[in-house]
Design a protein around this motif. Structure first.
Motif, PDB file in Angstrom:
ATOM      1  N   THR A 356      22.084  58.281  26.968  1.00 26.03           N
ATOM      2  CA  THR A 356      21.937  59.665  26.509  1.00 26.03           C
ATOM      3  C   THR A 356      20.921  59.768  25.385  1.00 26.03           C
ATOM      4  O   THR A 356      20.271  60.803  25.202  1.00 26.03           O
ATOM      5  CB  THR A 356      23.306  60.201  26.030  1.00 26.03           C
ATOM      6  OG1 THR A 356      24.226  60.166  27.130  1.00 26.03           O
ATOM      7  CG2 THR A 356      23.199  61.624  25.523  1.00 26.03           C
ATOM      8  N   SER A 357      20.766  58.671  24.636  1.00 29.24           N
ATOM      9  CA  SER A 357      19.795  58.649  23.538  1.00 29.24           C
ATOM     10  C   SER A 357      18.402  58.230  23.998  1.00 29.24           C
ATOM     11  O   SER A 357      17.485  58.133  23.179  1.00 29.24           O
ATOM     12  CB  SER A 357      20.278  57.688  22.443  1.00 29.24           C
ATOM     13  OG  SER A 357      21.562  58.059  21.990  1.00 29.24           O
ATOM     14  N   GLY A 358      18.253  57.937  25.302  1.00 26.64           N
ATOM     15  CA  GLY A 358      16.936  57.648  25.853  1.00 26.64           C
ATOM     16  C   GLY A 358      16.539  56.190  25.852  1.00 26.64           C
ATOM     17  O   GLY A 358      15.356  55.868  26.016  1.00 26.64           O
ATOM     18  N   TYR A 359      17.510  55.274  25.682  1.00 28.23           N
ATOM     19  CA  TYR A 359      17.185  53.849  25.603  1.00 28.23           C
ATOM     20  C   TYR A 359      17.866  53.076  26.735  1.00 28.23           C
ATOM     21  O   TYR A 359      18.836  53.542  27.341  1.00 28.23           O
ATOM     22  CB  TYR A 359      17.638  53.271  24.258  1.00 28.23           C
ATOM     23  CG  TYR A 359      16.983  53.916  23.065  1.00 28.23           C
ATOM     24  CD1 TYR A 359      15.710  53.514  22.652  1.00 28.23           C
ATOM     25  CD2 TYR A 359      17.612  54.939  22.359  1.00 28.23           C
ATOM     26  CE1 TYR A 359      15.103  54.104  21.557  1.00 28.23           C
ATOM     27  CE2 TYR A 359      17.007  55.533  21.264  1.00 28.23           C
ATOM     28  CZ  TYR A 359      15.753  55.121  20.862  1.00 28.23           C
ATOM     29  OH  TYR A 359      15.143  55.707  19.781  1.00 28.23           O
ATOM     30  N   THR A 360      17.352  51.892  26.984  1.00 30.16           N
ATOM     31  CA  THR A 360      17.979  50.996  27.961  1.00 30.16           C
ATOM     32  C   THR A 360      18.270  49.619  27.365  1.00 30.16           C
ATOM     33  O   THR A 360      18.928  48.809  28.003  1.00 30.16           O
ATOM     34  CB  THR A 360      17.086  50.814  29.209  1.00 30.16           C
ATOM     35  OG1 THR A 360      15.812  50.273  28.805  1.00 30.16           O
ATOM     36  CG2 THR A 360      16.892  52.131  29.941  1.00 30.16           C
ATOM     37  N   GLU A 361      17.790  49.343  26.164  1.00 27.94           N
ATOM     38  CA  GLU A 361      18.008  48.056  25.500  1.00 27.94           C
ATOM     39  C   GLU A 361      18.670  48.298  24.142  1.00 27.94           C
ATOM     40  O   GLU A 361      18.320  49.228  23.416  1.00 27.94           O
ATOM     41  CB  GLU A 361      16.684  47.310  25.292  1.00 27.94           C
ATOM     42  CG  GLU A 361      15.922  47.015  26.575  1.00 27.94           C
ATOM     43  CD  GLU A 361      16.593  45.962  27.425  1.00 27.94           C
ATOM     44  OE1 GLU A 361      17.363  45.158  26.846  1.00 27.94           O
ATOM     45  OE2 GLU A 361      16.360  45.936  28.642  1.00 27.94           O
ATOM     46  N   LEU A 362      19.611  47.424  23.795  1.00 28.05           N
ATOM     47  CA  LEU A 362      20.343  47.602  22.541  1.00 28.05           C
ATOM     48  C   LEU A 362      19.453  47.465  21.317  1.00 28.05           C
ATOM     49  O   LEU A 362      19.646  48.154  20.314  1.00 28.05           O
ATOM     50  CB  LEU A 362      21.484  46.586  22.463  1.00 28.05           C
ATOM     51  CG  LEU A 362      22.621  46.779  23.481  1.00 28.05           C
ATOM     52  CD1 LEU A 362      23.689  45.713  23.290  1.00 28.05           C
ATOM     53  CD2 LEU A 362      23.239  48.170  23.364  1.00 28.05           C
ATOM     54  N   LYS A 363      18.473  46.579  21.390  1.00 27.37           N
ATOM     55  CA  LYS A 363      17.585  46.398  20.241  1.00 27.37           C
ATOM     56  C   LYS A 363      16.805  47.679  19.962  1.00 27.37           C
ATOM     57  O   LYS A 363      16.595  48.066  18.799  1.00 27.37           O
ATOM     58  CB  LYS A 363      16.624  45.235  20.500  1.00 27.37           C
ATOM     59  CG  LYS A 363      15.917  44.749  19.253  1.00 27.37           C
ATOM     60  CD  LYS A 363      16.924  44.207  18.246  1.00 27.37           C
ATOM     61  CE  LYS A 363      16.321  44.089  16.862  1.00 27.37           C
ATOM     62  NZ  LYS A 363      17.318  43.844  15.825  1.00 27.37           N
ATOM     63  N   ASP A 364      16.377  48.359  21.022  1.00 28.57           N
ATOM     64  CA  ASP A 364      15.676  49.633  20.841  1.00 28.57           C
ATOM     65  C   ASP A 364      16.619  50.718  20.339  1.00 28.57           C
ATOM     66  O   ASP A 364      16.207  51.613  19.593  1.00 28.57           O
ATOM     67  CB  ASP A 364      15.038  50.072  22.162  1.00 28.57           C
ATOM     68  CG  ASP A 364      13.923  49.149  22.603  1.00 28.57           C
ATOM     69  OD1 ASP A 364      13.274  48.533  21.732  1.00 28.57           O
ATOM     70  OD2 ASP A 364      13.693  49.025  23.818  1.00 28.57           O
ATOM     71  N   PHE A 365      17.883  50.637  20.744  1.00 30.69           N
ATOM     72  CA  PHE A 365      18.858  51.651  20.343  1.00 30.69           C
ATOM     73  C   PHE A 365      19.061  51.677  18.828  1.00 30.69           C
ATOM     74  O   PHE A 365      19.484  52.696  18.273  1.00 30.69           O
ATOM     75  CB  PHE A 365      20.182  51.384  21.058  1.00 30.69           C
ATOM     76  CG  PHE A 365      21.264  52.392  20.753  1.00 30.69           C
ATOM     77  CD1 PHE A 365      21.104  53.735  21.096  1.00 30.69           C
ATOM     78  CD2 PHE A 365      22.444  52.002  20.137  1.00 30.69           C
ATOM     79  CE1 PHE A 365      22.105  54.663  20.815  1.00 30.69           C
ATOM     80  CE2 PHE A 365      23.448  52.918  19.856  1.00 30.69           C
ATOM     81  CZ  PHE A 365      23.277  54.257  20.198  1.00 30.69           C
ATOM     82  N   GLN A 366      18.751  50.582  18.138  1.00 31.40           N
ATOM     83  CA  GLN A 366      18.861  50.561  16.682  1.00 31.40           C
ATOM     84  C   GLN A 366      17.913  51.557  16.013  1.00 31.40           C
ATOM     85  O   GLN A 366      18.090  51.889  14.837  1.00 31.40           O
ATOM     86  CB  GLN A 366      18.589  49.155  16.153  1.00 31.40           C
ATOM     87  CG  GLN A 366      19.637  48.136  16.553  1.00 31.40           C
ATOM     88  CD  GLN A 366      19.282  46.718  16.113  1.00 31.40           C
ATOM     89  OE1 GLN A 366      18.147  46.452  15.719  1.00 31.40           O
ATOM     90  NE2 GLN A 366      20.240  45.812  16.182  1.00 31.40           N
ATOM     91  N   LYS A 367      16.930  52.052  16.764  1.00 28.98           N
ATOM     92  CA  LYS A 367      15.969  53.020  16.227  1.00 28.98           C
ATOM     93  C   LYS A 367      16.444  54.459  16.382  1.00 28.98           C
ATOM     94  O   LYS A 367      15.764  55.395  15.961  1.00 28.98           O
ATOM     95  CB  LYS A 367      14.619  52.874  16.932  1.00 28.98           C
ATOM     96  CG  LYS A 367      14.049  51.466  16.924  1.00 28.98           C
ATOM     97  CD  LYS A 367      12.839  51.373  17.837  1.00 28.98           C
ATOM     98  CE  LYS A 367      12.352  49.955  18.001  1.00 28.98           C
ATOM     99  NZ  LYS A 367      11.262  49.842  19.016  1.00 28.98           N
ATOM    100  N   VAL A 368      17.599  54.676  17.019  1.00 22.52           N
ATOM    101  CA  VAL A 368      18.045  56.028  17.336  1.00 22.52           C
ATOM    102  C   VAL A 368      18.224  56.865  16.072  1.00 22.52           C
ATOM    103  O   VAL A 368      18.564  56.348  15.005  1.00 22.52           O
ATOM    104  CB  VAL A 368      19.361  55.976  18.146  1.00 22.52           C
ATOM    105  CG1 VAL A 368      20.519  55.493  17.273  1.00 22.52           C
ATOM    106  CG2 VAL A 368      19.668  57.304  18.792  1.00 22.52           C
ATOM    107  N   GLU A 369      18.016  58.160  16.199  1.00 21.40           N
ATOM    108  CA  GLU A 369      18.222  59.073  15.074  1.00 21.40           C
ATOM    109  C   GLU A 369      19.718  59.259  14.835  1.00 21.40           C
ATOM    110  O   GLU A 369      20.505  59.386  15.781  1.00 21.40           O
ATOM    111  CB  GLU A 369      17.589  60.429  15.362  1.00 21.40           C
ATOM    112  CG  GLU A 369      17.741  61.436  14.226  1.00 21.40           C
ATOM    113  CD  GLU A 369      17.188  62.801  14.573  1.00 21.40           C
ATOM    114  OE1 GLU A 369      17.358  63.725  13.733  1.00 21.40           O
ATOM    115  OE2 GLU A 369      16.618  62.961  15.658  1.00 21.40           O
ATOM    116  N   VAL A 370      20.093  59.259  13.573  1.00 18.20           N
ATOM    117  CA  VAL A 370      21.481  59.550  13.211  1.00 18.20           C
ATOM    118  C   VAL A 370      21.497  60.640  12.148  1.00 18.20           C
ATOM    119  O   VAL A 370      20.498  60.873  11.442  1.00 18.20           O
ATOM    120  CB  VAL A 370      22.214  58.303  12.671  1.00 18.20           C
ATOM    121  CG1 VAL A 370      22.288  57.223  13.739  1.00 18.20           C
ATOM    122  CG2 VAL A 370      21.539  57.759  11.409  1.00 18.20           C
TER     123      VAL A 370
END
Length: 378
Positions: A356-370
């Motif tokens: 839902t946040s637009g990622y497929t890799e966990l390492k990239d998910f660390q960049k998600v906006e919070v």
């Protein structure tokens, strides 16, 4: 920029946030959850999920460590727990589960202290770890800093793959006038296996632990839902802030060391799938789950959860907490879920949040906006 506030004329402090205080912001582009990879690798060991079973007797037995390993995670056995103090701990586990539901009861605490007063037996450490190794999964065991020097050779000889040094608070430099302290840097340097060490809850302590050569640093004080460290010692750093601070230490250590990556592992306060999502979003590479896995039908606690702190011989600072039994371990982790409160299908929820946040890799998910939303707590 600073988020320090004036507590009074003589003291200022930083504003800090718990996982409940932050939320992940969906992106404009979403992905298919089936495309999301949850794989996590530390040193030479690869796992299908970023989940470590906490070394707590209510969570991990040799059997549940094996089951978690077969499902793609890593189970860590408490090498100072009932499984290494007693030949047959099953009756004692049943007794703990049957104790009166009285949080903070001195009678319950006293009985826990009696049960855990039996000495740790080196031969039982060897036998329990051998049982896990024979199942063909990654073998991991945990000792506190106080007992590491005494038993680490036994642990290594038993063929452990990953060694965990876990305490309420672990520092790279422990000063004592009465005993020889554990020199973590020298100790880790001499070992032939990767070491995960913690807890740490601040930038500077974590940076020093990274400099010891540790493969991973545990963020938090351990114990999670069952600990009363905040009430007993006045020590607590909310997890969202702690993870973000230590993720920054990881980044700075990479620059300092010429690219050496140390994994940040959230340990404590991750009780639901939403907590798991937010811990990774704040910068964690993996999570160490206690209460979340204690809810599995196979968990040795029988629906109860407690940590070593609850049975401390001198200063007990933990409760035996009722968490209930939610589902079999596989369903709890991989689904299909039948609960709406984030206690089952933890990894399905993680996949959906990442996609839902637009990622497929966990390492990239660390960049998600919070965002910070300390008022809503929803």
């Amino acid at each position: 920029m600073t988020n320090q506030i004036e507590i009074g004329r003589g003291k200022r402090g930083r504003m800090a946030y718990a996982l409940d205080d932050v939320s992940v912001v969906p992106a404009r582009r979403t992905r298919d959850p089936r495309d999301v990879s949850l794989q996590w690798q530390i040193d030479a060991f690869r796992f299908d999920m970023p989940v470590i079973g906490a070394p707590m007797d209510s969570v991990m037995s040799p059997a549940t460590a094996i089951a978690l390993g077969r499902l793609g995670g890593l189970g860590v056995l408490n090498l100072e727990g009932l499984w290494t103090r007693h030949e047959d701990p099953e009756p004692l586990l049943a007794e703990v589960a049957a104790m009166p539901d009285e949080p903070g009861s001195p009678a319950v605490t006293r009985r826990l202290q009696e049960i855990y007063s039996a000495p740790v037996q080196a031969e039982l450490i060897t036998r329990r770890l051998a049982e896990i190794r024979e199942a063909g999964v990654t073998v991991a065991g945990s000792l506190t800093p106080q007992h590491t020097v005494e038993f680490y050779r036994t642990v290594l000889d038993a063929g452990v793959d990953l060694f965990v040094i876990r305490g309420t608070t672990v520092s790279a430099e422990h000063v004592s006038e009465t005993q020889e302290p554990l020199d973590l840097k020298q100790f880790i340097y001499e070992l032939d296996v990767p070491v995960i060490v913690g807890g740490a809850a601040g930038y500077t302590p974590a940076l020093h632990l990274m400099r010891t050569g540790a493969a991973g640093v545990l963020v938090g004080f351990g114990g999670g839902a069952s600990t009363t460290t905040r009430r007993s010692l006045g020590i607590r750093v909310p997890m969202a802030t702690a993870i973000a601070d230590i993720a920054e230490a990881r980044r700075d250590y990479m620059d300092e060391s010429g690219g050496r990556y140390v994994h940040v592992i959230a340990d404590g306060g991750v009780g639901t799938s939403g907590d798991l999502v937010k811990a990774l979003a704040m910068g964690a590479d993996a999570v160490m789950l206690g209460a979340a896995l204690a809810r599995a039908e196979e968990a040795p606690g029988g629906g109860w959860h407690w940590g070593a702190e609850a049975a401390h011989h001198d200063l007990p600072r933990g409760h035996r907490t009722r968490v209930g039994q939610v589902a079999p371990l596989e369903e709890l982790l991989w689904g299909p879920g039948h609960h709406t409160d984030g206690t089952s299908n933890l990894l399905g929820a993680l996949k959906r949040a990442v996609s839902t946040s637009g990622y497929t890799e966990l390492k990239d998910f660390q960049k998600v906006e919070v965002i910070v939303n300390p008022v809503s707590r929803s």
